[in-house]
Enzyme design. Structure first.
Site, PDB file in Angstrom:
ATOM      1  N   HIS A   1      13.721  56.968  60.463  1.00 53.32           N
ATOM      2  CA  HIS A   1      13.870  57.889  59.530  1.00 53.32           C
ATOM      3  C   HIS A   1      12.621  57.977  58.625  1.00 53.32           C
ATOM      4  CE1 HIS A   1      15.361  55.686  55.826  1.00 53.32           C
ATOM      5  NE2 HIS A   1      16.104  55.031  57.007  1.00 53.32           N
TER       6      HIS A   1
ATOM      7  N   ASP B   1      12.284  50.436  54.521  1.00 57.16           N
ATOM      8  CA  ASP B   1      13.391  51.421  54.889  1.00 57.16           C
ATOM      9  C   ASP B   1      12.683  52.910  54.455  1.00 57.16           C
ATOM     10  OD1 ASP B   1      15.931  52.607  55.380  1.00 57.16           O
ATOM     11  OD2 ASP B   1      16.820  52.035  53.753  1.00 57.16           O
TER      12      ASP B   1
ATOM     13  N   GLU C   1      18.022  60.667  56.499  1.00 61.99           N
ATOM     14  CA  GLU C   1      19.121  59.829  56.894  1.00 61.99           C
ATOM     15  C   GLU C   1      19.635  59.288  55.855  1.00 61.99           C
ATOM     16  OE1 GLU C   1      20.313  55.336  57.507  1.00 61.99           O
ATOM     17  OE2 GLU C   1      18.936  56.289  56.261  1.00 61.99           O
TER      18      GLU C   1
ATOM     19  N   ASP D   1      15.246  50.870  62.400  1.00 65.74           N
ATOM     20  CA  ASP D   1      15.830  51.202  60.959  1.00 65.74           C
ATOM     21  C   ASP D   1      16.281  49.750  60.387  1.00 65.74           C
ATOM     22  OD1 ASP D   1      16.253  52.300  58.411  1.00 65.74           O
ATOM     23  OD2 ASP D   1      18.108  53.476  59.260  1.00 65.74           O
TER      24      ASP D   1
ATOM     25  N   HIS E   1      16.928  49.722  49.212  1.00 67.24           N
ATOM     26  CA  HIS E   1      17.263  50.522  48.130  1.00 67.24           C
ATOM     27  C   HIS E   1      16.685  50.468  46.915  1.00 67.24           C
ATOM     28  CE1 HIS E   1      20.532  52.476  51.053  1.00 67.24           C
ATOM     29  NE2 HIS E   1      19.374  52.630  51.447  1.00 67.24           N
TER      30      HIS E   1
END
Length: 445
Positions: free
Chosen positions: A264, A276, A309, A337, A408
């Site tokens: 993604h 990520d 995503e 991923d 994240h």
């Protein structure tokens, strides 16, 4: 992009394998692409200027890598933006806490929300609570996540992030705080997608770093009457246009049979999305390009760089809808991923008659210290949409022992990638994809 162009041109103009003078593959290509994406584009939140820049970057670089076909497919996506955020204990021990808004959260009133706190050790404990325990308070879910190689612990804690605001609001809470869904002891808060229920009032939802969650729990142990103030400025603007970016190496014998490898393109806005999923983008782009350098594959290899995503597989669902009539021609799909750790296990989701071929792929991977897995592969988040529609999948499973230290957070940056580990990934992806693309196996059987 200009810094990468000489590299790509030299790669394309030089024969990588020849009878007279064989040359090795450029095993740095995945890292070089990841470096380019994270440096020249940076964060790529769906609907943002960074998202649009990433689509342009991917299109130009797929073309420069010599893909036979390159195109984009448009879809509409929500565009959410985080603003300023502040969380502070008002009494009895005044201090600020490190936080981040969860993706999709509404904001607070301009003057914030002041309230007492009620702490739960899990989403399940919150659901079992009585309204009088929660009404007019800020809910704090303090559930820890532990490290493991496969990332299996993620599913045990992410429910608090996804559903916590709905369950807290159902009981009359004013806001939700969660302990970050992560394993780092650094003072970085982990963001991620949360959801609302149209039948339940929307309340603000934030995550605090692991050390801050521990600190808040200690405060509440000493002073259950503690007061806290949350100020959050987020915006949900009108829907934006985004794109999936697709590149193909056309099959020489069975061009209508598609081997899909994906990643993604979007990322959260706090870091540069290196783990990520910049590494995944670099891997699948490099895989297909380098396979072509060795000779045209018999089946078509399609690289799909999915949009949004992070916001709920929005691009993946758009791809599946657009290509619904040709999914029977998708012979296999897989996605990278899960960061950039070494691949340690290979799993499939094949029909029983195809399992001997899975063993053939495994023999190619064993020299890379990759062990056999099972026949219940996930395939990857975006690819899971295709799996649900009957497309066979495989998983090249990476070591995620430290993935959720960075996931994240602002700490998801290029320096967290080990180039040697990424090389091992690239070798595995080339071996697996080439083996499948040059076969005649129907993996549904």
């Amino acid at each position: 992009m200009n810094s990468l162009k000489p590299l790509l041109l030299s790669l394309l103009l030089s024969p990588l394998l020849s009878q007279a003078n064989p040359k090795p593959l450029n095993e740095q290509l995945a890292y070089q692409l990841t470096e380019s994406l994270t440096t020249e584009v940076g964060p790529r939140l769906a609907g943002s200027p960074g998202d649009r820049a990433s689509v342009a970057w991917a299109t130009k670089n797929l073309q420069a890598l010599g893909f036979d076909k390159v195109w984009t497919e448009e879809f509409v996506t929500p565009y959410w933006q985080r603003g300023q955020a502040r969380l502070e204990i008002l009494s009895p021990y005044p201090q600020s806490l490190v936080l981040t808004a969860l993706g999709g959260s509404v904001g607070t009133p301009a003057n914030g929300i002041d309230a007492s706190i009620v702490m739960f050790d899990s989403l399940e404990a919150l659901i079992a609570a009585k309204p009088e325990q929660v009404k007019d308070k800020i809910v704090f879910i303090n559930k820890a996540m532990t490290k493991d190689k496969s990332g299996s612990q993620y599913g045990k804690v992410v429910g608090a992030r996804a559903k916590g605001a709905v369950e807290a609001a159902r009981l009359g809470a004013k806001a939700l705080i969660i302990r970050s869904v992560g394993t780092s002891s650094n003072r970085f808060a982990h963001t991620g997608k949360m959801t609302y229920d149209p039948a339940v009032p929307k309340i603000p939802a934030v995550a605090i770093s692991v050390p801050d969650a521990q600190q808040l729990a200690r405060v509440l142990t000493k002073a259950p009457e503690a007061k806290i103030k949350l100020q959050l400025d987020t915006q949900q603007t009108e829907d934006a246009v985004s794109h999936n970016v697709i590149g193909e190496i056309t099959g020489s014998e069975r061009p209508d049979e598609i081997v899909l490898i994906g990643a993604h393109l979007d990322s959260w806005d706090q870091g540069t999305g290196a783990l990520d999923d910049g590494a995944g983008v670099g891997l699948v782009m490099a895989t297909a390009a380098l396979i072509k350098q060795q000779g045209q594959p018999k089946r078509t290899i399609r690289v799909v760089l999915y949009g949004n995503e992070e916001g709920g597989l929005v691009g993946a669902r758009a791809y599946a809808a657009k290509h619904a009539k040709e999914l029977d021609k998708h012979v296999l799909a897989s996605e990278s991923d899960f960061g950039a750790g070494r691949i340690w296990q290979f799993s499939t989701k094949f029909g029983p008659k195809s399992l001997p071929f899975a063993a053939e792929i495994q023999r190619e991977l064993t020299p890379l210290q990759i062990q056999p897995g099972n026949n219940d592969a996930f395939g990857g988040p975006d690819v899971s949409v295709l799996k649900a529609l009957g497309v066979p999948v495989v998983s090249l499973e990476q070591d995620g022992s430290d993935y959720f230290d960075y996931h994240h957070t602002p700490n998801d940056t290029l320096d967290k990638i080990d180039p040697a580990a990424l090389q091992q990934n690239l070798q595995a992806w080339i071996r697996m994809t080439s083996k499948v693309a040059n076969s005649t196996i129907d993996f549904r059987k």
